[in-house]
Design a protein around this motif. Structure first.
Motif, PDB file in Angstrom:
ATOM      1  N   UNK A   1       0.827  -1.210   0.000  1.00  0.00           N
ATOM      2  CA  UNK A   1       0.000   0.000   0.000  1.00  0.00           C
ATOM      3  C   UNK A   1       0.860   1.258   0.000  1.00  0.00           C
ATOM      4  N   UNK A   2       1.926   1.243   0.792  1.00  0.00           N
ATOM      5  CA  UNK A   2       2.821   2.407   0.818  1.00  0.00           C
ATOM      6  C   UNK A   2       3.491   2.577  -0.549  1.00  0.00           C
ATOM      7  N   UNK A   3       3.875   1.463  -1.150  1.00  0.00           N
ATOM      8  CA  UNK A   3       4.482   1.481  -2.482  1.00  0.00           C
ATOM      9  C   UNK A   3       3.559   2.053  -3.549  1.00  0.00           C
ATOM     10  N   UNK A   4       2.254   1.933  -3.338  1.00  0.00           N
ATOM     11  CA  UNK A   4       1.287   2.451  -4.315  1.00  0.00           C
ATOM     12  C   UNK A   4       0.882   3.879  -3.979  1.00  0.00           C
ATOM     13  N   UNK A   5       1.669   4.528  -3.113  1.00  0.00           N
ATOM     14  CA  UNK A   5       1.445   5.923  -2.745  1.00  0.00           C
ATOM     15  C   UNK A   5       0.147   6.184  -1.981  1.00  0.00           C
ATOM     16  N   UNK A   6      -0.313   5.201  -1.255  1.00  0.00           N
ATOM     17  CA  UNK A   6      -1.502   5.427  -0.428  1.00  0.00           C
ATOM     18  C   UNK A   6      -1.159   6.343   0.765  1.00  0.00           C
ATOM     19  N   UNK A   7       0.126   6.440   1.073  1.00  0.00           N
ATOM     20  CA  UNK A   7       0.535   7.358   2.152  1.00  0.00           C
ATOM     21  C   UNK A   7       0.568   6.649   3.494  1.00  0.00           C
ATOM     22  N   UNK A   8       1.639   6.895   4.252  1.00  0.00           N
ATOM     23  CA  UNK A   8       1.881   6.146   5.489  1.00  0.00           C
ATOM     24  C   UNK A   8       0.715   6.271   6.472  1.00  0.00           C
ATOM     25  N   UNK A   9       0.249   7.491   6.664  1.00  0.00           N
ATOM     26  CA  UNK A   9      -0.806   7.721   7.640  1.00  0.00           C
ATOM     27  C   UNK A   9      -2.080   6.952   7.279  1.00  0.00           C
ATOM     28  N   UNK A  10      -2.444   7.044   6.015  1.00  0.00           N
ATOM     29  CA  UNK A  10      -3.653   6.368   5.544  1.00  0.00           C
ATOM     30  C   UNK A  10      -3.496   4.851   5.608  1.00  0.00           C
ATOM     31  N   UNK A  11      -2.291   4.376   5.287  1.00  0.00           N
ATOM     32  CA  UNK A  11      -2.036   2.933   5.334  1.00  0.00           C
ATOM     33  C   UNK A  11      -2.207   2.412   6.759  1.00  0.00           C
ATOM     34  N   UNK A  12      -1.650   3.156   7.721  1.00  0.00           N
ATOM     35  CA  UNK A  12      -1.761   2.739   9.125  1.00  0.00           C
ATOM     36  C   UNK A  12      -3.225   2.637   9.542  1.00  0.00           C
ATOM     37  N   UNK A  13      -3.989   3.648   9.175  1.00  0.00           N
ATOM     38  CA  UNK A  13      -5.407   3.652   9.533  1.00  0.00           C
ATOM     39  C   UNK A  13      -6.146   2.489   8.880  1.00  0.00           C
TER      40      UNK A  13
ATOM     41  N   UNK B   1     -16.248   9.255   1.365  1.00  0.00           N
ATOM     42  CA  UNK B   1     -16.240  10.354   2.320  1.00  0.00           C
ATOM     43  C   UNK B   1     -17.629  10.902   2.504  1.00  0.00           C
ATOM     44  N   UNK B   2     -17.726  12.147   2.908  1.00  0.00           N
ATOM     45  CA  UNK B   2     -19.070  12.682   3.112  1.00  0.00           C
ATOM     46  C   UNK B   2     -19.331  13.913   2.246  1.00  0.00           C
ATOM     47  N   UNK B   3     -18.509  14.109   1.222  1.00  0.00           N
ATOM     48  CA  UNK B   3     -18.862  15.185   0.296  1.00  0.00           C
ATOM     49  C   UNK B   3     -18.984  14.688  -1.137  1.00  0.00           C
ATOM     50  N   UNK B   4     -19.744  15.422  -1.868  1.00  0.00           N
ATOM     51  CA  UNK B   4     -20.198  15.015  -3.190  1.00  0.00           C
ATOM     52  C   UNK B   4     -19.125  15.132  -4.266  1.00  0.00           C
ATOM     53  N   UNK B   5     -19.075  14.151  -5.139  1.00  0.00           N
ATOM     54  CA  UNK B   5     -18.123  14.214  -6.243  1.00  0.00           C
ATOM     55  C   UNK B   5     -18.692  14.987  -7.431  1.00  0.00           C
ATOM     56  N   UNK B   6     -19.996  15.175  -7.422  1.00  0.00           N
ATOM     57  CA  UNK B   6     -20.600  15.846  -8.567  1.00  0.00           C
ATOM     58  C   UNK B   6     -20.282  17.342  -8.583  1.00  0.00           C
ATOM     59  N   UNK B   7     -20.098  17.882  -9.766  1.00  0.00           N
ATOM     60  CA  UNK B   7     -19.837  19.312  -9.883  1.00  0.00           C
ATOM     61  C   UNK B   7     -21.095  20.089  -9.509  1.00  0.00           C
TER      62      UNK B   7
ATOM     63  N   UNK C   1      -4.930   8.914  -4.707  1.00  0.00           N
ATOM     64  CA  UNK C   1      -6.335   9.329  -4.581  1.00  0.00           C
ATOM     65  C   UNK C   1      -6.852   8.953  -3.189  1.00  0.00           C
ATOM     66  N   UNK C   2      -6.456   7.775  -2.745  1.00  0.00           N
ATOM     67  CA  UNK C   2      -6.902   7.277  -1.444  1.00  0.00           C
ATOM     68  C   UNK C   2      -6.323   8.145  -0.328  1.00  0.00           C
ATOM     69  N   UNK C   3      -5.023   8.469  -0.444  1.00  0.00           N
ATOM     70  CA  UNK C   3      -4.384   9.317   0.574  1.00  0.00           C
ATOM     71  C   UNK C   3      -5.030  10.694   0.626  1.00  0.00           C
ATOM     72  N   UNK C   4      -5.276  11.254  -0.536  1.00  0.00           N
ATOM     73  CA  UNK C   4      -5.857  12.597  -0.602  1.00  0.00           C
ATOM     74  C   UNK C   4      -7.255  12.618   0.010  1.00  0.00           C
ATOM     75  N   UNK C   5      -8.042  11.621  -0.287  1.00  0.00           N
ATOM     76  CA  UNK C   5      -9.396  11.559   0.261  1.00  0.00           C
ATOM     77  C   UNK C   5      -9.369  11.392   1.767  1.00  0.00           C
ATOM     78  N   UNK C   6      -8.400  10.624   2.245  1.00  0.00           N
ATOM     79  CA  UNK C   6      -8.352  10.354   3.675  1.00  0.00           C
ATOM     80  C   UNK C   6      -7.791  11.526   4.469  1.00  0.00           C
ATOM     81  N   UNK C   7      -6.833  12.217   3.896  1.00  0.00           N
ATOM     82  CA  UNK C   7      -6.135  13.244   4.675  1.00  0.00           C
ATOM     83  C   UNK C   7      -6.685  14.648   4.485  1.00  0.00           C
ATOM     84  N   UNK C   8      -7.574  14.821   3.518  1.00  0.00           N
ATOM     85  CA  UNK C   8      -8.104  16.152   3.248  1.00  0.00           C
ATOM     86  C   UNK C   8      -9.616  16.134   3.175  1.00  0.00           C
ATOM     87  N   UNK C   9     -10.201  17.225   3.597  1.00  0.00           N
ATOM     88  CA  UNK C   9     -11.644  17.317   3.531  1.00  0.00           C
ATOM     89  C   UNK C   9     -12.086  17.960   2.212  1.00  0.00           C
TER      90      UNK C   9
END
Ligand code: GDP
Length: 300
Positions: free
Chosen positions: A40-52, A86-92, A263-271
């Motif tokens: 997961x870390x190798x696929x750039x999911x990000x350490x923090x997100x991987x741990x969670x 997450x809890x916000x919409x992907x639609x424009x 994409x997974x790291x960004x979604x997890x670490x940012x609102x």
């Protein structure tokens, strides 16, 4: 599935390794988790997100009394979908009436102009009228590059000469959009990301000009990020994304990278929601983000 082809590299780097791990180790034990973590870390999911994610998986495995590694895959995809959703919409967000105004910010080379061109094409093919605003008056060639996309897609570009005030270009563009009853106005900006106060100053000025003419605009401020830069894209989004008026993210070049895990790291670490993803250089290679389809494309 619209994501499948574009995510081929990420699938190889990530899911195929997970599948291989499951087949090889068969049982879920400490070594299994360690190897999964590495993948997961190798696929750039990000350490923090991987741990969670791993903690979550452990809890679920315990709860459901699972021992067989093969049973883990559906749980992993379930967790990923939930996380990406997450809890916000992907639609424009679109205007309820009148012109929808969308601003784009991003550092040079991330694919901002290309994204604007692709989105113009998408709206046009839905029968909407589109106007482009050449608000990046700072970077040499930016106006011409937008014009190339404009003629390719068949939409007009509002511009002034290089070096002029971006807010003045926006004023012209908003006026033109109002007069002509344009459905969608897509605005390029220099969105100077060298530092946060530059970006805020420039955006605030543009916001003021637009709002004077259209009180409910801009409807979206999209920050464009290059997925091939992996963790750098995440840092950029963290630094500039939140609290500067950005309403959503566009992740480009997912087709050219094995770092789709970002994409997974960004979604997890940012609102901030991922609204669109770029999956190639062609006009058609832009998709609205969909967490379920995204994960299914990875695991299919
Ligand atoms: P800008 O400086 O941010 O406006 O970036 P451009 O729109 O000029 O894009 C920079 C380069 O990235 C160009 O060569 C584009 O063709 C390429 N590009 C943009 N989006 C994508 C994408 O989704 N996939 C791929 N493979 N290339 C892309």
């Amino acid at each position: 599935n619209v994501f499948k082809e574009g995510l081929a590299k990420t699938r190889t780097a990530f899911v195929e390794k997970v599948e291989e791990l499951i087949l090889r180790r068969k049982k879920i034990d400490e070594e299994f988790y360690e190897e999964l973590e590495e993948i997961l870390i190798g696929a750039d999911v990000g350490v923090m997100t991987v741990m969670e994610l791993i903690d979550d998986l452990r809890a679920e495995v315990k709860k459901r009394k699972i021992e067989d590694a093969a049973d883990l895959q559906p749980i992993l995809s379930e967790k990923l979908v939930a996380l990406l959703k997450g809890d916000n919409e992907a639609e424009l967000k679109m205007a309820s009436s009148g012109t929808t105004v969308i601003l784009f910010v991003g550092v040079n080379g991330v694919g901002k102009t290309t994204t604007i061109g692709k989105l113009a094409h998408k709206f046009k093919s839905e029968g909407k009228s589109v106007l482009l605003a050449a608000g990046d008056t700072f970077r040499a060639g930016a106006i011409e590059q937008l014009e190339v996309w404009g003629s390719r897609v068949g939409v007009e570009v509002v511009k002034q000469q290089a070096g002029s005030d971006p807010a003045a270009v926006m004023f012209d563009a908003v006026q033109a959009a109002k007069q002509r009853g344009v459905d969608v106005l897509l605005c390029d900006t220099a969105g100077r990301l060298q530092n946060k106060s530059n970006l805020m100053d420039e955006l605030n000025k543009i916001f003021r000009v637009i709002r004077r003419e259209m009180p409910d605009a801009p409807h979206e401020v999209l920050m464009v990020l290059d997925a091939t830069t992996g963790q750098n894209a995440l840092s950029q989004a963290k630094l500039f994304g939140e609290k500067s008026g950005v309403t959503g993210l566009v992740l480009t070049k997912l087709d050219g990278t094995a770092k789709g895990g970002i994409v997974i790291a960004i979604r997890n670490e940012l609102d901030l929601p991922v609204k669109l993803v770029g999956l190639g250089e062609k006009m058609e290679d832009l998709q609205q983000f969909d967490s379920e389809q995204f994960v299914h494309a990875l695991f299919a």
